[in-house]
Design an enzyme around this catalytic site. Structure first.
Site, PDB file in Angstrom:
ATOM      1  N   CYS A 113      45.028 -39.952  20.924  1.00  0.00           N
ATOM      2  CA  CYS A 113      45.885 -40.845  20.156  1.00  0.00           C
ATOM      3  C   CYS A 113      47.313 -40.299  20.258  1.00  0.00           C
ATOM      4  O   CYS A 113      47.540 -39.096  20.067  1.00  0.00           O
ATOM      5  CB  CYS A 113      45.403 -40.934  18.720  1.00  0.00           C
ATOM      6  SG  CYS A 113      43.699 -41.523  18.660  1.00  0.00           S
ATOM      7  N   GLU A 125      40.674 -25.951  11.863  1.00  0.00           N
ATOM      8  CA  GLU A 125      41.351 -25.919  10.577  1.00  0.00           C
ATOM      9  C   GLU A 125      40.626 -26.762   9.536  1.00  0.00           C
ATOM     10  O   GLU A 125      40.001 -27.771   9.851  1.00  0.00           O
ATOM     11  CB  GLU A 125      42.793 -26.397  10.745  1.00  0.00           C
ATOM     12  CG  GLU A 125      43.585 -25.343  11.490  1.00  0.00           C
ATOM     13  CD  GLU A 125      45.050 -25.695  11.677  1.00  0.00           C
ATOM     14  OE1 GLU A 125      45.880 -24.800  11.489  1.00  0.00           O
ATOM     15  OE2 GLU A 125      45.351 -26.850  12.009  1.00  0.00           O
ATOM     16  N   CYS A 174      47.630 -34.943   7.626  1.00  0.00           N
ATOM     17  CA  CYS A 174      46.861 -35.653   8.653  1.00  0.00           C
ATOM     18  C   CYS A 174      47.489 -35.522  10.014  1.00  0.00           C
ATOM     19  O   CYS A 174      48.681 -35.768  10.173  1.00  0.00           O
ATOM     20  CB  CYS A 174      46.879 -37.151   8.404  1.00  0.00           C
ATOM     21  SG  CYS A 174      46.021 -37.682   6.997  1.00  0.00           S
ATOM     22  N   CYS A 228      48.963 -38.109  17.411  1.00  0.00           N
ATOM     23  CA  CYS A 228      48.144 -37.092  16.733  1.00  0.00           C
ATOM     24  C   CYS A 228      48.248 -35.745  17.438  1.00  0.00           C
ATOM     25  O   CYS A 228      48.056 -35.649  18.655  1.00  0.00           O
ATOM     26  CB  CYS A 228      46.684 -37.543  16.706  1.00  0.00           C
ATOM     27  SG  CYS A 228      45.572 -36.303  16.030  1.00  0.00           S
ATOM     28  N   SER A 258      40.363 -45.650  11.666  1.00  0.00           N
ATOM     29  CA  SER A 258      41.761 -45.415  12.039  1.00  0.00           C
ATOM     30  C   SER A 258      42.239 -46.611  12.842  1.00  0.00           C
ATOM     31  O   SER A 258      42.099 -46.640  14.060  1.00  0.00           O
ATOM     32  CB  SER A 258      41.863 -44.142  12.875  1.00  0.00           C
ATOM     33  OG  SER A 258      41.527 -43.038  12.085  1.00  0.00           O
ATOM     34  N   LEU A 259      42.798 -47.582  12.165  1.00  0.00           N
ATOM     35  CA  LEU A 259      43.160 -48.833  12.829  1.00  0.00           C
ATOM     36  C   LEU A 259      44.545 -48.733  13.485  1.00  0.00           C
ATOM     37  O   LEU A 259      44.680 -48.859  14.693  1.00  0.00           O
ATOM     38  CB  LEU A 259      43.111 -49.979  11.803  1.00  0.00           C
ATOM     39  CG  LEU A 259      43.264 -51.378  12.376  1.00  0.00           C
ATOM     40  CD1 LEU A 259      42.157 -51.700  13.360  1.00  0.00           C
ATOM     41  CD2 LEU A 259      43.305 -52.409  11.248  1.00  0.00           C
ATOM     42  N   HIS A 260      45.565 -48.569  12.677  1.00  0.00           N
ATOM     43  CA  HIS A 260      46.936 -48.262  13.136  1.00  0.00           C
ATOM     44  C   HIS A 260      47.670 -49.352  13.897  1.00  0.00           C
ATOM     45  O   HIS A 260      48.877 -49.257  14.086  1.00  0.00           O
ATOM     46  CB  HIS A 260      46.986 -46.972  13.973  1.00  0.00           C
ATOM     47  CG  HIS A 260      46.342 -45.804  13.303  1.00  0.00           C
ATOM     48  ND1 HIS A 260      46.563 -45.485  11.982  1.00  0.00           N
ATOM     49  CD2 HIS A 260      45.461 -44.877  13.759  1.00  0.00           C
ATOM     50  CE1 HIS A 260      45.861 -44.412  11.668  1.00  0.00           C
ATOM     51  NE2 HIS A 260      45.179 -44.022  12.715  1.00  0.00           N
ATOM     52  N   SER A 275      35.758 -40.527   8.963  1.00  0.00           N
ATOM     53  CA  SER A 275      36.841 -41.300   9.570  1.00  0.00           C
ATOM     54  C   SER A 275      36.646 -41.345  11.076  1.00  0.00           C
ATOM     55  O   SER A 275      36.454 -40.304  11.711  1.00  0.00           O
ATOM     56  CB  SER A 275      38.180 -40.645   9.234  1.00  0.00           C
ATOM     57  OG  SER A 275      39.223 -41.274   9.945  1.00  0.00           O
ATOM     58  N   CYS A 281      39.066 -31.477   3.529  1.00  0.00           N
ATOM     59  CA  CYS A 281      39.190 -32.192   4.803  1.00  0.00           C
ATOM     60  C   CYS A 281      38.646 -31.275   5.891  1.00  0.00           C
ATOM     61  O   CYS A 281      39.203 -30.209   6.135  1.00  0.00           O
ATOM     62  CB  CYS A 281      40.667 -32.511   5.024  1.00  0.00           C
ATOM     63  SG  CYS A 281      40.993 -33.309   6.587  1.00  0.00           S
ATOM     64  N   CYS A 324      40.098 -32.547  20.266  1.00  0.00           N
ATOM     65  CA  CYS A 324      39.547 -33.899  20.299  1.00  0.00           C
ATOM     66  C   CYS A 324      39.653 -34.423  21.716  1.00  0.00           C
ATOM     67  O   CYS A 324      40.658 -34.191  22.392  1.00  0.00           O
ATOM     68  CB  CYS A 324      40.335 -34.803  19.345  1.00  0.00           C
ATOM     69  SG  CYS A 324      39.633 -36.458  19.190  1.00  0.00           S
ATOM     70  N   ASN A 356      53.187 -38.164   9.935  1.00  0.00           N
ATOM     71  CA  ASN A 356      53.554 -36.753   9.794  1.00  0.00           C
ATOM     72  C   ASN A 356      53.990 -36.212  11.144  1.00  0.00           C
ATOM     73  O   ASN A 356      53.177 -36.128  12.059  1.00  0.00           O
ATOM     74  CB  ASN A 356      52.340 -35.947   9.307  1.00  0.00           C
ATOM     75  CG  ASN A 356      51.975 -36.314   7.892  1.00  0.00           C
ATOM     76  OD1 ASN A 356      52.812 -36.301   6.998  1.00  0.00           O
ATOM     77  ND2 ASN A 356      50.720 -36.692   7.681  1.00  0.00           N
TER      78      ASN A 356
END
Ligand code: SAH
Ligand code: SF4
Length: 407
Positions: free
Chosen positions: A144, A120, A379, A147, A259-261, A237, A133, A140, A336
C-alpha cells in the site's frame, strides 16, 4: 514530518531468550499437548496437564515453572529442563506523552534465518478501554503506497506463540495480570479491571495472509478459561483478501475492519494494490455476506485522509453510496506521515467537512485521533529496524516481497 514531542527515550530492556530451550508461552492447547508429549507425559494425563498449564499461563501470567504449585515437582523440573516461559525479547520500549506505548520485539530465529526478525506492538490507553494493536507478520507482502510497513522488504508469518506472546508481554509490562501490583492477593482480575480490553490486528502485516496462525492465536486470546478477551472486542483489519473474508467470519467470528481508502478502482489500485486482484465490487459483496452482520455488529471501513488524493466531498458522497445496505462504521484516519512518505495529511477543516457529510448520511464516522505520533506508533508507521538489512542477508524461509508469493 513527524513532530517529535517529549517522548521518553526508548528503554533498552534485558530479556534473555534461550535459543536451546524453546518457550511454550503463547502456545494453544494442541501446541502445549505436543510439548508435553515430547517430554514423555502420557496421553491419558495430557488434557489435565494442559488445563493446569493453561491457567498458569493465561490467567496468572506466570514467568517461571516454579510458580505452578499444583503441578508435581518432577514435572516442573522436566518442563524447565526442556522449555522456558520467555516472552519475545524487547529491543526497545517507548512511552508517548499521551500514554501510548510501543514495543519493538525481537523474535527467535527460525529455520535458516540469519537475523532475528523484529515486530512492533502498540498499547493505546483510552478513557473507556485499552487497545492492544498487534502484528501478524514481519513486514507485509502488500505494497500500500501510504504505509510504512509495506516498504519493508522481507516478510515472514508469525507463529501462534509469537502472536499471543505480544499480548503476554504487553500484560507483563503494563502490570495487567491478577495481583500484578499486589502479588500476594492472588485474586483473578475481573474483565472490568483490565487494562487491555480490546485487541486489534492492525499492526504489521496482512492477517488474512497468515490465516491459520492468526485464527489459532485469537482462539487463545478469546478462550474463556484463559486470556478471555471477548470476540466482540477483537477486530481483524484486512486490506481486502476477498476469498478469506467469509472463511474468517465463519471460523473466527471476530469483528471486521476493511482498509478501503478509495471508492474508485483506479485510485484504490494505486493506494491498495491488492485491489487489482479483488476490486471494490467483489470486496463489497464479501462484506455484505460477512456472517453475523447486524446493526450491533457493524463492519468498520477505514479511510485514510490523503490531501487532494481521496478527500473531496465527491469522494465522501461516493463512499456513502458504496456502503449503502451494509451495517457500517466509517473510521477516518488522518494520514500519519513517515520518513520518505509521498502523501500529505488532509487539512483538518477538510477532514471535518468530509466527516460531517458522512455523518449526515447516517454513518458514525469518528476521526481516529492519532496516538503516539511522537514515537511513530500510529497506524502505518510501524516498521522494524531489521529492514535496514539488505535482502541478501536473509535466506529462506523468508519470502520475497511480491503479492504472488504471499502465503
Ligand atoms: N494489513 C492490514 C492491517 C494492518 S494496517 C490492513 O491493511 O488492514 C492497519 C490500518 O492502518 C489499515 O487501515 C491501514 O490502511 C492503515 N494505515 C497504514 N498506513 C497508514 C498511515 N501512514 N497513516 C494512517 N493509516 C495508515
Ligand atoms: Fe500491508 Fe496493511 Fe500496510 Fe497495506 S496497509 S502494506 S496491507 S500492513
Amino acid at each position: 514530518m513527524v513532530t517529535i514531542l517529549n517522548a521518553q527515550p526508548a528503554k533498552q530492556i534485558e530479556v534473555s531468550v534461550n535459543a536451546e530451550r524453546p518457550s511454550i508461552a503463547g502456545l494453544d492447547r494442541s501446541g502445549l499437548a505436543e510439548a508435553l508429549a515430547a517430554i514423555g507425559v502420557p496421553e491419558k494425563s495430557r488434557r489435565m496437564r494442559v488445563a493446569q498449564l493453561w491457567g498458569w499461563l493465561y490467567v496468572r501470567g506466570v514467568r517461571s515453572f516454579d510458580e505452578m504449585s499444583d503441578v508435581s515437582k518432577d514435572l516442573r523440573a522436566r518442563l524447565a529442563d526442556t522449555y522456558t516461559l520467555d516472552r519475545p525479547e524487547i529491543v526497545s520500549e517507548q512511552v508517548s506523552v499521551d500514554g501510548t506505548r510501543k514495543w519493538l520485539m525481537r523474535l527467535p530465529r527460525r529455520g535458516r534465518e540469519r537475523t532475528a526478525p523484529e515486530v512492533e506492538t502498540v498499547y493505546i490507553p483510552e478513557a473507556d478501554r485499552g487497545t492492544l494493536c498487534i502484528s501478524s507478520q514481519v513486514g507485509c507482502t502488500l505494497n500500500c503506497s501510504f504505509c510504512h510497513t509495506g516498504t519493508q522488504p522481507l516478510v515472514r508469518n508469525l507463529e501462534v506463540e509469537e502472536i499471543v506472546g505480544q499480548i503476554l508481554l504487553a500484560r507483563d509490562r503494563i502490570g495487567d495480570w491478577p495481583g500484578a501490583n499486589a502479588p500476594e492477593d492472588g485474586r483473578l482480575l475481573p474483565e472490568t479491571d483490565r487494562k487491555i480490553t480490546n485487541i486489534v490486528l492492525m499492526g504489521m502485516g496482512e492477517p488474512l495472509y497468515n490465516f491459520d496462525n492468526v485464527r489459532r492465536a485469537m482462539a487463545v486470546a478469546a478462550d474463556g478459561d484463559g486470556l478471555s478477551v471477548s470476540k466482540r472486542r477483537i477486530t481483524l483489519s484486512t486490506s481486502g483478501v476477498v476469498p478469506e473474508i467469509a472463511r474468517w467470519g465463519a471460523e473466527s467470528s471476530t469483528m471486521l475492519a476493511i482498509s478501503l481508502h478509495a471508492t474508485r478502482n483506479d485510485l484504490r489500485d494505486e493506494l491498495v494494490p491488492i485491489n487489482k486482484r479483488y476490486p471494490i465490487a467483489e470486496l463489497m459483496n464479501a462484506c455484505r455476506s460477512y456472517p453475523g452482520l447486524s446493526n450491533a455488529r457493524r463492519i468498520t471501513f477505514e479511510y485514510v485522509m490523503l490531501k487532494d488524493v481521496n478527500d473531496s466531498l465527491d469522494d465522501a458522497r461516493t463512499l456513502v453510496r458504496l456502503l449503502s445496505g451494509i451495517p457500517a462504521k466509517i473510521n477516518l484516519i488522518p494520514f500519519n506521515p513517515w520518513p520518505g512518505s509521498r502523501y500529505l495529511c488532509s487539512d483538518w477543516g477538510q477532514i471535518e467537512r468530509f466527516a460531517e457529510l458522512v455523518n449526515r448520511a447516517g454513518y458514525a464516522s469518528p476521526v481516529r485521533t492519532p496516538r503516539g505520533r511522537d514515537i511513530l506508533a500510529a497506524c502505518g508507521q510501524l516498521k522494524s529496524e531489521s529492514t535496514r538489512l539488505r535482502a541478501s542477508e536473509h535466506i529462506s524461509p523468508l519470502v520475497s516481497k511480491t503479492p504472488e508469493t504471499a502465503p
